[in-house]
Every structure is written in structure tokens, then in C-alpha cells.
Design a protein around this motif. Structure first.
Motif, PDB file in Angstrom:
ATOM      1  N   PRO A 104     -15.748  25.698 -50.825  1.00  0.00           N
ATOM      2  CA  PRO A 104     -15.728  25.926 -50.814  1.00  0.00           C
ATOM      3  C   PRO A 104     -18.074  26.345 -51.228  1.00  0.00           C
ATOM      4  O   PRO A 104     -18.366  27.230 -50.549  1.00  0.00           O
ATOM      5  CB  PRO A 104     -16.041  27.287 -52.013  1.00  0.00           C
ATOM      6  N   PHE A 105     -18.452  25.643 -51.505  1.00  0.00           N
ATOM      7  CA  PHE A 105     -20.630  25.812 -50.860  1.00  0.00           C
ATOM      8  C   PHE A 105     -20.444  25.547 -50.007  1.00  0.00           C
ATOM      9  O   PHE A 105     -21.342  26.131 -49.348  1.00  0.00           O
ATOM     10  CB  PHE A 105     -20.685  24.775 -52.132  1.00  0.00           C
ATOM     11  N   VAL A 106     -20.075  24.634 -49.144  1.00  0.00           N
ATOM     12  CA  VAL A 106     -20.356  24.508 -47.934  1.00  0.00           C
ATOM     13  C   VAL A 106     -20.564  25.399 -47.086  1.00  0.00           C
ATOM     14  O   VAL A 106     -20.423  25.326 -46.212  1.00  0.00           O
ATOM     15  CB  VAL A 106     -19.356  23.283 -47.409  1.00  0.00           C
ATOM     16  N   VAL A 107     -19.399  26.339 -47.456  1.00  0.00           N
ATOM     17  CA  VAL A 107     -17.976  27.141 -46.564  1.00  0.00           C
ATOM     18  C   VAL A 107     -19.670  27.794 -46.998  1.00  0.00           C
ATOM     19  O   VAL A 107     -20.316  29.116 -45.788  1.00  0.00           O
ATOM     20  CB  VAL A 107     -17.268  27.383 -46.913  1.00  0.00           C
ATOM     21  N   ALA A 108     -19.757  27.663 -47.903  1.00  0.00           N
ATOM     22  CA  ALA A 108     -21.073  29.216 -48.634  1.00  0.00           C
ATOM     23  C   ALA A 108     -22.401  28.911 -48.089  1.00  0.00           C
ATOM     24  O   ALA A 108     -23.173  30.103 -47.997  1.00  0.00           O
ATOM     25  CB  ALA A 108     -21.334  30.086 -49.833  1.00  0.00           C
ATOM     26  N   LEU A 109     -22.447  27.701 -47.936  1.00  0.00           N
ATOM     27  CA  LEU A 109     -24.058  27.516 -47.405  1.00  0.00           C
ATOM     28  C   LEU A 109     -24.189  27.472 -45.513  1.00  0.00           C
ATOM     29  O   LEU A 109     -25.382  27.666 -45.535  1.00  0.00           O
ATOM     30  CB  LEU A 109     -24.431  25.497 -48.310  1.00  0.00           C
ATOM     31  N   LEU A 110     -23.362  27.431 -45.109  1.00  0.00           N
ATOM     32  CA  LEU A 110     -23.303  26.711 -43.483  1.00  0.00           C
ATOM     33  C   LEU A 110     -22.725  28.224 -42.971  1.00  0.00           C
ATOM     34  O   LEU A 110     -23.449  28.066 -41.354  1.00  0.00           O
ATOM     35  CB  LEU A 110     -22.693  25.874 -43.154  1.00  0.00           C
ATOM     36  N   LEU A 111     -21.702  28.591 -43.377  1.00  0.00           N
ATOM     37  CA  LEU A 111     -21.377  30.163 -42.405  1.00  0.00           C
ATOM     38  C   LEU A 111     -22.120  31.220 -42.410  1.00  0.00           C
ATOM     39  O   LEU A 111     -22.121  31.735 -40.838  1.00  0.00           O
ATOM     40  CB  LEU A 111     -19.718  30.514 -43.269  1.00  0.00           C
ATOM     41  N   GLY A 156     -21.282  33.731 -59.667  1.00  0.00           N
ATOM     42  CA  GLY A 156     -19.424  33.388 -59.334  1.00  0.00           C
ATOM     43  C   GLY A 156     -19.215  32.073 -59.005  1.00  0.00           C
ATOM     44  O   GLY A 156     -17.963  31.640 -59.989  1.00  0.00           O
ATOM     45  N   LEU A 157     -19.209  31.787 -57.652  1.00  0.00           N
ATOM     46  CA  LEU A 157     -18.719  29.481 -57.082  1.00  0.00           C
ATOM     47  C   LEU A 157     -19.287  29.140 -58.277  1.00  0.00           C
ATOM     48  O   LEU A 157     -18.657  28.142 -58.251  1.00  0.00           O
ATOM     49  CB  LEU A 157     -19.488  30.428 -55.898  1.00  0.00           C
ATOM     50  N   ALA A 158     -20.549  29.560 -58.655  1.00  0.00           N
ATOM     51  CA  ALA A 158     -21.122  28.501 -59.683  1.00  0.00           C
ATOM     52  C   ALA A 158     -20.047  27.831 -61.534  1.00  0.00           C
ATOM     53  O   ALA A 158     -19.410  27.031 -61.387  1.00  0.00           O
ATOM     54  CB  ALA A 158     -22.512  28.959 -60.102  1.00  0.00           C
ATOM     55  N   ILE A 159     -19.343  29.619 -61.676  1.00  0.00           N
ATOM     56  CA  ILE A 159     -19.166  29.711 -63.175  1.00  0.00           C
ATOM     57  C   ILE A 159     -17.717  29.192 -62.487  1.00  0.00           C
ATOM     58  O   ILE A 159     -16.991  28.783 -63.582  1.00  0.00           O
ATOM     59  CB  ILE A 159     -18.494  31.136 -63.115  1.00  0.00           C
ATOM     60  N   ALA A 160     -16.522  29.576 -61.612  1.00  0.00           N
ATOM     61  CA  ALA A 160     -15.107  28.822 -61.326  1.00  0.00           C
ATOM     62  C   ALA A 160     -15.749  27.808 -60.542  1.00  0.00           C
ATOM     63  O   ALA A 160     -13.897  26.411 -61.316  1.00  0.00           O
ATOM     64  CB  ALA A 160     -15.564  29.834 -59.851  1.00  0.00           C
ATOM     65  N   LEU A 179     -23.612  35.854 -49.274  1.00  0.00           N
ATOM     66  CA  LEU A 179     -23.192  36.061 -50.414  1.00  0.00           C
ATOM     67  C   LEU A 179     -24.572  36.880 -51.032  1.00  0.00           C
ATOM     68  O   LEU A 179     -25.261  35.553 -50.706  1.00  0.00           O
ATOM     69  CB  LEU A 179     -22.511  34.114 -51.290  1.00  0.00           C
ATOM     70  N   ARG A 180     -24.681  37.383 -52.507  1.00  0.00           N
ATOM     71  CA  ARG A 180     -25.524  37.419 -52.867  1.00  0.00           C
ATOM     72  C   ARG A 180     -25.628  37.115 -54.143  1.00  0.00           C
ATOM     73  O   ARG A 180     -24.495  35.587 -54.419  1.00  0.00           O
ATOM     74  CB  ARG A 180     -25.545  39.424 -53.308  1.00  0.00           C
ATOM     75  N   GLY A 181     -26.481  37.410 -54.846  1.00  0.00           N
ATOM     76  CA  GLY A 181     -27.352  36.220 -56.099  1.00  0.00           C
ATOM     77  C   GLY A 181     -25.945  35.971 -57.401  1.00  0.00           C
ATOM     78  O   GLY A 181     -25.594  35.010 -58.063  1.00  0.00           O
ATOM     79  N   GLY A 193     -14.974  34.037 -62.717  1.00  0.00           N
ATOM     80  CA  GLY A 193     -15.915  33.755 -61.245  1.00  0.00           C
ATOM     81  C   GLY A 193     -15.677  33.824 -60.010  1.00  0.00           C
ATOM     82  O   GLY A 193     -16.266  34.884 -59.411  1.00  0.00           O
ATOM     83  N   LEU A 194     -14.310  34.076 -59.916  1.00  0.00           N
ATOM     84  CA  LEU A 194     -13.905  35.263 -58.751  1.00  0.00           C
ATOM     85  C   LEU A 194     -13.535  36.165 -58.476  1.00  0.00           C
ATOM     86  O   LEU A 194     -14.216  37.361 -57.706  1.00  0.00           O
ATOM     87  CB  LEU A 194     -11.885  34.970 -58.909  1.00  0.00           C
ATOM     88  N   VAL A 195     -13.989  37.352 -59.892  1.00  0.00           N
ATOM     89  CA  VAL A 195     -14.337  38.310 -59.468  1.00  0.00           C
ATOM     90  C   VAL A 195     -15.389  38.718 -59.374  1.00  0.00           C
ATOM     91  O   VAL A 195     -15.738  39.633 -58.419  1.00  0.00           O
ATOM     92  CB  VAL A 195     -14.270  39.140 -61.194  1.00  0.00           C
ATOM     93  N   LEU A 196     -16.145  37.910 -59.698  1.00  0.00           N
ATOM     94  CA  LEU A 196     -18.303  37.931 -59.722  1.00  0.00           C
ATOM     95  C   LEU A 196     -18.166  37.853 -57.567  1.00  0.00           C
ATOM     96  O   LEU A 196     -18.761  38.418 -56.966  1.00  0.00           O
ATOM     97  CB  LEU A 196     -18.768  37.095 -60.083  1.00  0.00           C
ATOM     98  N   VAL A 197     -17.008  36.536 -56.993  1.00  0.00           N
ATOM     99  CA  VAL A 197     -17.689  36.184 -56.033  1.00  0.00           C
ATOM    100  C   VAL A 197     -17.064  37.457 -55.463  1.00  0.00           C
ATOM    101  O   VAL A 197     -17.620  37.346 -54.223  1.00  0.00           O
ATOM    102  CB  VAL A 197     -17.024  34.402 -55.765  1.00  0.00           C
ATOM    103  N   ASN A 198     -16.033  38.356 -55.849  1.00  0.00           N
ATOM    104  CA  ASN A 198     -15.280  38.914 -54.610  1.00  0.00           C
ATOM    105  C   ASN A 198     -15.513  40.491 -54.715  1.00  0.00           C
ATOM    106  O   ASN A 198     -14.691  41.387 -54.487  1.00  0.00           O
ATOM    107  CB  ASN A 198     -13.783  39.042 -54.828  1.00  0.00           C
ATOM    108  N   ARG A 199     -16.503  41.251 -56.045  1.00  0.00           N
ATOM    109  CA  ARG A 199     -17.587  41.672 -55.630  1.00  0.00           C
ATOM    110  C   ARG A 199     -17.593  42.360 -54.092  1.00  0.00           C
ATOM    111  O   ARG A 199     -18.422  42.185 -53.687  1.00  0.00           O
ATOM    112  CB  ARG A 199     -18.797  41.909 -56.618  1.00  0.00           C
ATOM    113  N   ARG A 200     -17.003  43.845 -54.576  1.00  0.00           N
ATOM    114  CA  ARG A 200     -18.193  45.005 -53.203  1.00  0.00           C
ATOM    115  C   ARG A 200     -19.884  44.889 -53.398  1.00  0.00           C
ATOM    116  O   ARG A 200     -19.593  45.332 -53.975  1.00  0.00           O
ATOM    117  CB  ARG A 200     -17.047  46.096 -53.179  1.00  0.00           C
TER     118      ARG A 200
END
Length: 309
Positions: free
Chosen positions: A109-116, A132-136, A125-127, A288-295
Motif C-alpha cells: 500500500p505504501f508503494v501505491v500511495a507514493l507513486l499513484l 492511518g496507513l502507518a498505524i495499520a 493521501l493527506r497527513g 488505521g483504516l478509519v483514518l485512511v478512509n476519512r472523507r
């Protein structure tokens, strides 16, 4: 035009939970079947079966698989990356422990979040989402920390292969979202990947000296049937459909649940102990998933798009 949503709705979340739960169960199925059926031979059988099911599905739904639509290059690239991931996982397990491999593999998921976001600004992704990604991911590490220290002689090579598998997984998602595959049907996107894997995995199986056969127990065939029909066909098809309609960065974050589901099924089906670490890991991944998927607010989304123009 593709109806691409900016967030995960109830349908997407339900599909992701179902897919991750089965993929976790599939790890148990592979583990309990490998004594009879070698891993890459298992993969070869289930991918061949998945192609047959996909072909029948496409006949029923009248989905064209072989029309010229400019997706061949992207499709072959995605197929090679997908097959390469399987190769890295299998070879990695020869040199490192399953727990270490799991942790390195789920860096995807970090590869996707960095490159996409370089190609699709709305995927950025925001801060708080990065947090959230790091916590997950920390939750996954915590779940496997007990056995993380037990290493094999070729550990460094195995870890590198596992990390390579995670990178290839992320790059597969990138290829699907940034090439002409992004406009292809989910069926055709899946066809490219399993077709290339069917071509590669038997050759690797033979090269590694796996013994082929078909005289297996009823449980082994039941396991392979589930892996084929639900794993390699239905769940992968659902995953390709979601990549076509939902943010890939948010979808990828849900894969952190897969190894934890595997541990949960180990507790339920194999009488493995339920540890405090597993409970805390599940809580961490959920947070982590809750934070990543915040609107993200419309004004922030507009600012993100303007910033890339």
C-alpha cells in the motif's frame, strides 16, 4: 465514461472485507494443503481453473476478451508484474520465515500511495491518512512480532524477495490504474494477469523440482476448488472491478486485514492461541483504516487537483 468514486461506500467496504477475509482463509488452505500439493503446482491448477471460469463467465455476460482495444501492452505488463509477485513470494519462503515475508509483502500500500498520485492527483493521501496507513502497518508488524526474530540462514535474500513481492504488487495496481487497462473491463484486466501466471507458474514449478500429480485427497481438492472459484476467480474479479471504480490508495490499505484474518482463522480453525498482540493488532489496523478512509472535503480535493496543474 467510468463512474469513479472519490471514497469507499458501503458496497466497496463490504466487498473488501469479504475479499480480505477469504484471502486470509486461503493462507490457511494453502498451508494445510501444501503437504500434498506443492505451492506453485497449487497455483498452476487454480489459475488454470480460474481462466476456465472466467471464460464461461464472459460467455454468459457477453464480455469480449479478445477485441483490439489498445490494452495489450498494459495487460502484459500487469500480467508479468502479477506473476513476478508470486515468484518472489514462493522463492522468498525458501529463505525467510512466513512472518517476516508477510510484513515485507504488505508494504505494497505504501508503494501505491507514493507513486499513484503522480499520475492520478485525486489519489493523494493527506497527513492524517498517511498516519492511518502507518498505524495499520504497525498493527501488522505487531501481530507477527513474536516470531519475527526467528530467522533462516538466507534471511536477507528472503526479506529482499518479500519486499520485491510487495513492490511488484503495488506496481501491478499502478499498471492497472495508469495504462489503457483503466478503461478495460474487470474481466479483461483479470484475464491478462491469470493468463500470464498460468504460463509462468508451471515452468517455475518444474524448474524448482515440484512433483506434479492429481491423486490427492478429497480435502486437497476441496481446498483447491475454493482457492480457484472464490480466490482466483470471484475475489480477484471483484478486486479488479473495485480498482476500476474506487480510489486505489484506499482500497490497498484494506489489504492489511488479510494477514490478520489469517491469524484469526488460525485461532478458530487450527486452535492456535488468541494473544493480546493479535487483539491490539486488529484494533490498530481498524483505526488505521478509519483514518485512511476519512472523507476529504471538496475544497481540499480541488486544491489537490489545482496543485498538480
Amino acid at each position: 465514461m467510468i463512474d469513479r468514486k472519490s471514497h469507499l461506500d458501503t458496497r466497496a467496504t463490504s466487498l473488501l472485507l469479504a475479499c480480505c477475509a477469504f484471502w486470509g482463509l486461503q493462507q490457511i488452505l494453502i498451508k494445510t494443503t501444501v503437504a500434498e500439493v506443492p505451492p506453485l503446482w497449487q497455483a498452476s491448477i487454480r489459475m488454470a481453473g480460474a481462466i476456465l471460469l472466467l471464460w464461461l463467465w464472459c460467455l454468459w455476460r457477453r464480455v469480449p476478451l479478445f477485441e483490439r482495444d489498445g490494452t495489450l501492452g498494459g495487460g502484459l505488463l500487469a500480467g508479468l508484474l502479477f506473476a513476478g509477485e508470486f515468484v518472489c513470494i514462493y522463492l522468498g519462503l525458501q529463505h525467510t520465515t512466513a512472518s517476516r515475508l508477510t510484513v515485507f509483502l504488505y508494504t505494497s500500500p505504501f508503494v501505491v500511495a507514493l507513486l499513484l498520485p503522480r499520475f492520478a492527483p485525486t489519489e493523494r493521501l493527506r497527513g492524517v491518512q498517511w498516519l492511518g496507513l502507518a498505524i495499520a502497518f504497525t498493527g501488522v508488524v505487531a501481530a507477527f512480532s513474536e516470531s519475527f526474530g526467528h530467522s533462516s540462514s538466507g534471511q536477507l535474500l528472503g526479506d529482499a524477495l518479500a519486499l520485491g513481492g510487495g513492490v511488484l504488487w503495488g506496481l501491478t495496481t499502478l499498471a492497472i490504474r495508469t495504462t489503457r487497462l483503466s478503461t478495460a473491463s474487470a474481466e479483461k484486466t483479470l484475464f491478462y494477469q491469470i493468463a500470464v501466471t498460468v504460463a509462468v507458474s508451471p515452468l517455475l514449478s518444474l524448474a524448482l523440482g515440484e512433483r506434479w500429480g492429481f491423486a490427492y485427497s478429497s480435502f486437497a481438492w476441496f481446498s483447491i476448488a475454493l482457492q480457484t472459484a472464490i480466490g482466483a476467480f470471484a475475489s480477484y474479479l471483484a478486486w479488479m472491478w473495485m480498482l476500476r471504480h474506487y480510489p486505489a490508495t484506499r482500497i490497498s490499505s484494506f489489504t492489511f486485514l488479510t494477514p490478520l484474518f489469517a491469524l484469526v482463522f488460525g485461532v478458530v480453525l487450527l486452535d492456535e492461541p488468541l494473544t493480546l498482540q493479535l487483539v491490539l493488532a486488529l484494533a490498530s489496523v481498524a483505526l488505521g483504516l478509519v483514518l485512511v478512509n476519512r472523507r476529504t472535503s471538496p475544497s481540499v480535493q480541488a486544491e489537490t487537483v489545482r496543485g498538480t496543474n
